[in-house]
Design an enzyme around this catalytic site. Sequence first.
Site, PDB file in Angstrom:
ATOM      1  N   CYS A  31     -11.863  16.315 -12.513  1.00 43.81           N
ATOM      2  CA  CYS A  31     -10.442  16.246 -12.873  1.00 43.81           C
ATOM      3  C   CYS A  31      -9.583  16.692 -11.700  1.00 43.81           C
ATOM      4  O   CYS A  31     -10.080  17.142 -10.667  1.00 43.81           O
ATOM      5  CB  CYS A  31     -10.158  17.121 -14.092  1.00 43.81           C
ATOM      6  SG  CYS A  31     -10.353  18.881 -13.784  1.00 43.81           S
ATOM      7  N   ASP A 422       0.704 -22.484  -0.072  1.00 41.99           N
ATOM      8  CA  ASP A 422       0.468 -23.412   1.019  1.00 41.99           C
ATOM      9  C   ASP A 422      -0.173 -24.663   0.402  1.00 41.99           C
ATOM     10  O   ASP A 422      -0.815 -24.569  -0.647  1.00 41.99           O
ATOM     11  CB  ASP A 422      -0.464 -22.773   2.041  1.00 41.99           C
ATOM     12  CG  ASP A 422      -0.880 -23.747   3.119  1.00 41.99           C
ATOM     13  OD1 ASP A 422      -0.005 -24.400   3.700  1.00 41.99           O
ATOM     14  OD2 ASP A 422      -2.100 -23.870   3.368  1.00 41.99           O
TER      15      ASP A 422
END
Length: 728
Positions: A31, A422
């Site tokens: 933690c 593209d």
Amino acid sequence: MARRDEGPESISGVTATKAGTHDLRVGGMTCAGCAATIESALRQVEGVSDVRIDVMGGRVRVGYTGQKNGRGDLSAAIERVGFRVEDEDAMRTSSPQGERVPAQSFWARRGRILMTVISGVALGLALLVGVLEAPSQIALALLAVSTITGGWYIVPRGLQAARNRALDMSFLMSVAAAGAWIIGEQTEAAATLFLFAIAELLEAYSMDRARNAIRSLMDLSPAEATVLRGGQEIRVPATQVEVGESVVVRPGEKIPVDGEVTNGSSSVNQASITGESMPVDKESGATVFASSLNVQGALTIRSTKPASDTTLARIIHAVEEAQASRAPSQNFVDRFARIYTPVVVGVAILVAILPPLAGYGEWETWIYRALAMLVVACPCALVISTPVSIVSGLAGAARAGILIKGGAHLENAAAITTVCFDKTGTLTAGRPALTDVIGLDGRTEVEILRLALGVERYSEHPLALAVLERGRALGISPPESSDFESLPGRGARASVEGTTIYIGNHRLGQELGVTNKDATAELERVQQAGRTAVVVATSREILAVLAIADQVRPEAWKALESLRSAGIRRTIMLTGDNEGTAQAVARQLGVDEYRAELLPDDKVRIVRELEESGERVAFVGDGVNDAPALAASTVGVAMGAAGTDVALETADIALMGDDLAKLPLAIHLSRQTLRIIRQNVWFSIGIKAIFVVLAVGGWATLWMAVAADMGASLIVVANGLRARRVRG
């Protein structure tokens, strides 16, 4: 790409990697409180200038000035506060990276499990003694045993944290338990430490599950390879296969290296790299990737990369770097946590002191309420909620053939409103194909193609390859031909069965003086359709007009529809191709807009204009020619990156295969992960707020606060793991 700061430098490796830094693997971190304790301890070591901790990866990078600090000094500082530095050799495996994320095994936790069991049994017996109304001294002794064994690992770590001025959860729990004993709430003290000990075991297990997101990627690669050495087949660790060696892969085996097929043919399932659902046929000269599954047929492969530099290894490295980067939501959570904990501790102190001083109730009552507040003062669930979700999302995407380069890009992809494409190699295959053969004066397609093949068999021009591919598909054999000559800027000619045949553009036909009304009409029609027109002619007449075009990807239309369904407002095609071709492709695909005849700088300008107008733009290109536009966009997406080093480096998101359908999936995954992060954050904050109120009001007991706090941590970890499940 230099345009974005992605947060902390990536953390990887185990030993000193360059002057001024040490990288260490640390076990037992579960933690943010653990991270704070370790950071505080390391910053007290003389010469340490920077500490960066990746809780999810179990890694610590320490920057220092001068040469005073050795790895041993840093390891000792970490171990003094109750954590262990993993042994480097014990972690070495045959994985592509040569290392794996540390995980606490059952046997590494057996001491904690034993003490927790004793604590629970003693607490249960104490409660039973109370029910049976046995002497209180027996119950008190059992509660003492339960408290001591429950806090056997918690209290020392809490004291070490306090010495390093870190308010971690172990310290807060230790204070709560000690305070409960002092005010006569021995049962509450024992229950608090017992529940916290259980919660720590469960949290460690849950964190290991989350870390498996990376470990499972490592396990995709086989541990051993069959290598041909001195004419003999020898089994060796995959990490020991040298570049240039021949590797034998039998049916049903995983390919251990990146390489090129030199003998044999087979179908290969390369879903682990590209995410493709169907096996791909491979024969001599084909490229294969480590971790791919050889479905049928034996293959001999020449290794082209060391195990540490395979495509899979680069994917794992990129995911590890990504998990160490910080997403915007994580920065918010960390800032919130830094304020929240000291504020709640301060309020708890005031709750313990002010009401009794003012005559509102007994000291014991308010001290008990303050202790309950201390239990909910550590924001473990809140801080761990974001990295667990992000790592799970990144690993799940990688398994689906989508490489996302960081938590920031994962969140940015969720906010995309406009997608710019593209054309060549992205919306189209980037490979010319013969679409129409228009024979004049009743000539057939087969007749025309036979003559064309006689000329083009000697040419390597892309348009010639399109004609050859169509001829092979129809089973047409090229006729005898000779005297081939390339005509630069116009086409080519050759003598085919005694007749000189010309193939080239409209200009060639004009030079020959053989154009006529019918041929000119067909040429104009082909060009208006956005295709390249090619004439097949003799010195006396035009025999046919060929139409050649870059083919639209089969999945492109469906991908665009999926993007619209996902709420993308605009799809725009940007291309350097001519207006006619761009218009034809745009019409065929149904993009919202198109811009033609663009230079690379024009694409960048358009992307920036869109972003300045408030759009969040994803640019999808090949990762090489479109690098400036990829860099300028909110999220740059490269197509077909599996075999392209440049694409892996330049893109924020790399679609490993040439499958445009992965783009909607990437956006869906990003949004799903962001939803999970928001759920976790608001759930964690909500639980904390509720129990702060309950604690002050006297409605929350210590053990209830522990159960709620650690239960919240387990819930957000479990919820975060859902991001691994990739669904379109």
